[in-house]
Design a protein around this motif. Structure first.
Motif, mmCIF file in Angstrom:
data_model
loop_
_atom_site.group_PDB
_atom_site.id
_atom_site.type_symbol
_atom_site.label_atom_id
_atom_site.label_comp_id
_atom_site.label_asym_id
_atom_site.label_seq_id
_atom_site.Cartn_x
_atom_site.Cartn_y
_atom_site.Cartn_z
ATOM 1 N N THR A 1 -65.169 0.225 -46.180
ATOM 2 C CA THR A 1 -66.036 1.666 -45.324
ATOM 3 C C THR A 1 -66.881 2.063 -46.794
ATOM 4 O O THR A 1 -67.681 3.270 -46.425
ATOM 5 C CB THR A 1 -64.511 2.656 -45.152
ATOM 6 O OG1 THR A 1 -64.452 3.071 -45.804
ATOM 7 C CG2 THR A 1 -64.220 1.844 -43.933
ATOM 8 N N SER A 2 -66.405 2.261 -47.779
ATOM 9 C CA SER A 2 -67.977 1.677 -48.556
ATOM 10 C C SER A 2 -69.067 2.891 -48.740
ATOM 11 O O SER A 2 -70.189 3.437 -48.869
ATOM 12 C CB SER A 2 -67.896 1.666 -50.382
ATOM 13 O OG SER A 2 -67.550 -0.330 -50.005
ATOM 14 N N PRO A 3 -70.127 1.491 -47.779
ATOM 15 C CA PRO A 3 -70.550 1.965 -47.091
ATOM 16 C C PRO A 3 -71.010 3.224 -46.080
ATOM 17 O O PRO A 3 -71.807 4.446 -47.015
ATOM 18 C CB PRO A 3 -71.399 0.384 -46.558
ATOM 19 C CG PRO A 3 -70.573 -0.360 -46.751
ATOM 20 C CD PRO A 3 -69.494 0.235 -47.172
ATOM 21 N N VAL A 4 -70.220 3.827 -46.250
ATOM 22 C CA VAL A 4 -70.038 4.970 -44.776
ATOM 23 C C VAL A 4 -70.703 5.903 -46.046
ATOM 24 O O VAL A 4 -70.767 7.415 -45.800
ATOM 25 C CB VAL A 4 -68.687 4.674 -43.599
ATOM 26 C CG1 VAL A 4 -69.554 6.242 -43.149
ATOM 27 C CG2 VAL A 4 -68.955 3.056 -42.426
ATOM 28 N N MET A 5 -69.107 5.793 -46.953
ATOM 29 C CA MET A 5 -69.340 6.688 -47.738
ATOM 30 C C MET A 5 -70.768 6.564 -48.941
ATOM 31 O O MET A 5 -71.008 8.023 -48.613
ATOM 32 C CB MET A 5 -67.788 6.850 -48.656
ATOM 33 C CG MET A 5 -66.813 6.050 -48.391
ATOM 34 S SD MET A 5 -65.630 7.298 -47.282
ATOM 35 C CE MET A 5 -64.356 6.849 -47.144
ATOM 36 N N VAL A 6 -71.108 5.784 -48.880
ATOM 37 C CA VAL A 6 -72.379 6.051 -49.462
ATOM 38 C C VAL A 6 -73.481 6.999 -48.950
ATOM 39 O O VAL A 6 -74.531 7.893 -48.988
ATOM 40 C CB VAL A 6 -72.123 4.259 -49.682
ATOM 41 C CG1 VAL A 6 -74.627 4.554 -50.576
ATOM 42 C CG2 VAL A 6 -72.133 4.044 -50.878
ATOM 43 N N CYS A 7 -73.743 6.113 -47.371
ATOM 44 C CA CYS A 7 -74.587 7.419 -46.498
ATOM 45 C C CYS A 7 -74.320 8.699 -46.693
ATOM 46 O O CYS A 7 -74.978 9.447 -46.743
ATOM 47 C CB CYS A 7 -74.684 6.778 -44.899
ATOM 48 S SG CYS A 7 -74.670 5.023 -44.821
ATOM 49 N N VAL A 8 -72.623 8.715 -46.934
ATOM 50 C CA VAL A 8 -72.274 10.676 -45.579
ATOM 51 C C VAL A 8 -72.901 11.158 -47.830
ATOM 52 O O VAL A 8 -73.283 12.362 -47.653
ATOM 53 C CB VAL A 8 -70.172 10.506 -45.910
ATOM 54 C CG1 VAL A 8 -70.139 12.183 -45.989
ATOM 55 C CG2 VAL A 8 -70.828 9.894 -44.559
ATOM 56 N N LYS B 1 -76.288 12.231 -47.956
ATOM 57 C CA LYS B 1 -76.699 12.538 -47.343
ATOM 58 C C LYS B 1 -76.609 14.106 -48.664
ATOM 59 O O LYS B 1 -77.052 15.339 -48.071
ATOM 60 C CB LYS B 1 -76.305 12.828 -46.046
ATOM 61 C CG LYS B 1 -76.168 14.209 -45.444
ATOM 62 C CD LYS B 1 -77.622 14.078 -44.155
ATOM 63 C CE LYS B 1 -78.388 14.602 -43.916
ATOM 64 N NZ LYS B 1 -79.306 15.348 -43.331
ATOM 65 N N ILE B 2 -75.922 14.065 -48.576
ATOM 66 C CA ILE B 2 -74.983 15.321 -48.811
ATOM 67 C C ILE B 2 -75.444 15.461 -50.164
ATOM 68 O O ILE B 2 -75.711 17.093 -50.751
ATOM 69 C CB ILE B 2 -74.008 15.544 -49.327
ATOM 70 C CG1 ILE B 2 -72.861 15.321 -48.221
ATOM 71 C CG2 ILE B 2 -72.742 16.143 -50.278
ATOM 72 C CD1 ILE B 2 -71.275 15.154 -47.806
ATOM 73 N N VAL B 3 -75.571 14.667 -51.929
ATOM 74 C CA VAL B 3 -76.021 15.058 -52.653
ATOM 75 C C VAL B 3 -77.786 14.740 -52.511
ATOM 76 O O VAL B 3 -78.207 15.275 -53.589
ATOM 77 C CB VAL B 3 -76.023 13.480 -53.275
ATOM 78 C CG1 VAL B 3 -75.841 13.738 -54.761
ATOM 79 C CG2 VAL B 3 -74.386 13.855 -53.895
ATOM 80 N N TRP B 4 -78.569 13.775 -51.868
ATOM 81 C CA TRP B 4 -80.160 13.555 -52.049
ATOM 82 C C TRP B 4 -80.794 14.753 -50.417
ATOM 83 O O TRP B 4 -81.899 15.012 -50.244
ATOM 84 C CB TRP B 4 -80.657 12.509 -52.427
ATOM 85 C CG TRP B 4 -79.906 11.922 -53.651
ATOM 86 C CD1 TRP B 4 -80.574 12.760 -54.484
ATOM 87 C CD2 TRP B 4 -79.132 11.033 -53.797
ATOM 88 N NE1 TRP B 4 -80.151 12.155 -56.315
ATOM 89 C CE2 TRP B 4 -79.491 11.107 -55.431
ATOM 90 C CE3 TRP B 4 -78.822 9.821 -53.579
ATOM 91 C CZ2 TRP B 4 -78.185 10.529 -56.316
ATOM 92 C CZ3 TRP B 4 -77.481 9.207 -54.162
ATOM 93 C CH2 TRP B 4 -77.344 9.237 -55.855
ATOM 94 N N GLY B 5 -80.012 14.670 -49.487
ATOM 95 C CA GLY B 5 -80.198 15.466 -48.465
ATOM 96 C C GLY B 5 -80.878 14.240 -47.318
ATOM 97 O O GLY B 5 -82.025 14.171 -46.707
#
Length: 184
Positions: free
Chosen positions: A166-173, A176-180
């Protein structure tokens, strides 16, 4: 392209003067040092390997076929090796602690890195401003490995592996949070 290949102009105006320092020499610099295209690891490997560095038509066709599938081949190999490592950790988790397993894995990675650096004469240096990111990456990688090994010890290996992917999903989230970055 080297400076030896640069055209030589023997006229008196071709010598460097103080006026040259004040002028914009960007076109001259671009002419002398053209931007080189980036080469992929596949291109580097294929041009350095004598098996593929030949003019034979069959070898060129083989090289083109490999180039098209090179990323897929690398991902399949990486996935197979990661699955093998996870299986070995599962088998050894009853005999060794999580920290011992992690230490031996890190020691093996360190030895392989040293061998690579020696063979290809590369450097492990990086810019000082990247120190924070490198330290964060080290601790995040260590934490990921330790928690995976602990999870394998306490739950079924298949479940722990599926949850790890599930790490790719975590990367997407996090992106979004860090770089928008938008979700695409």
């Amino acid at each position: 392209y080297s400076l030896q290949d640069a055209p030589v102009d023997p006229s008196p105006g071709s010598y460097h003067t103080e006026e040259d320092d004040n002028e914009d020499n960007s076109s001259r610099e671009e002419r002398l040092l053209p931007e080189r295209p980036r080469r992929s690891s596949f291109d580097v490997a294929m041009h350095e390997d004598p098996l593929f560095n030949t003019r034979h038509p069959c070898a060129r066709k083989l090289r083109m076929a490999f180039k098209k599938a090179w990323g897929l081949v690398l991902m399949i190999i990486a996935s197979a090796l990661l699955s093998t490592a996870t299986l070995v950790v599962s088998l050894l988790s009853t005999k060794f602690s999580t920290w011992e397993l992690s230490a031996w894995r890190l020691f093996g990675q360190w030895i392989c890195t040293l061998i690579y650096v020696r063979i290809y004469k590369t450097s492990l240096r990086f810019e000082q401003k990247a120190m924070g990111a490198m330290v964060l990456r080290c601790f995040a990688g260590l934490g990921s490995m330790l928690f995976l090994y602990m999870a394998i010890r306490h739950m079924a290996m298949a479940n722990a592996t599926i949850i790890r992917y599930t790490s790719p999903v975590m990367v997407c989230v996090l992106a979004k949070i860090v770089w928008g970055e938008p979700f695409t």
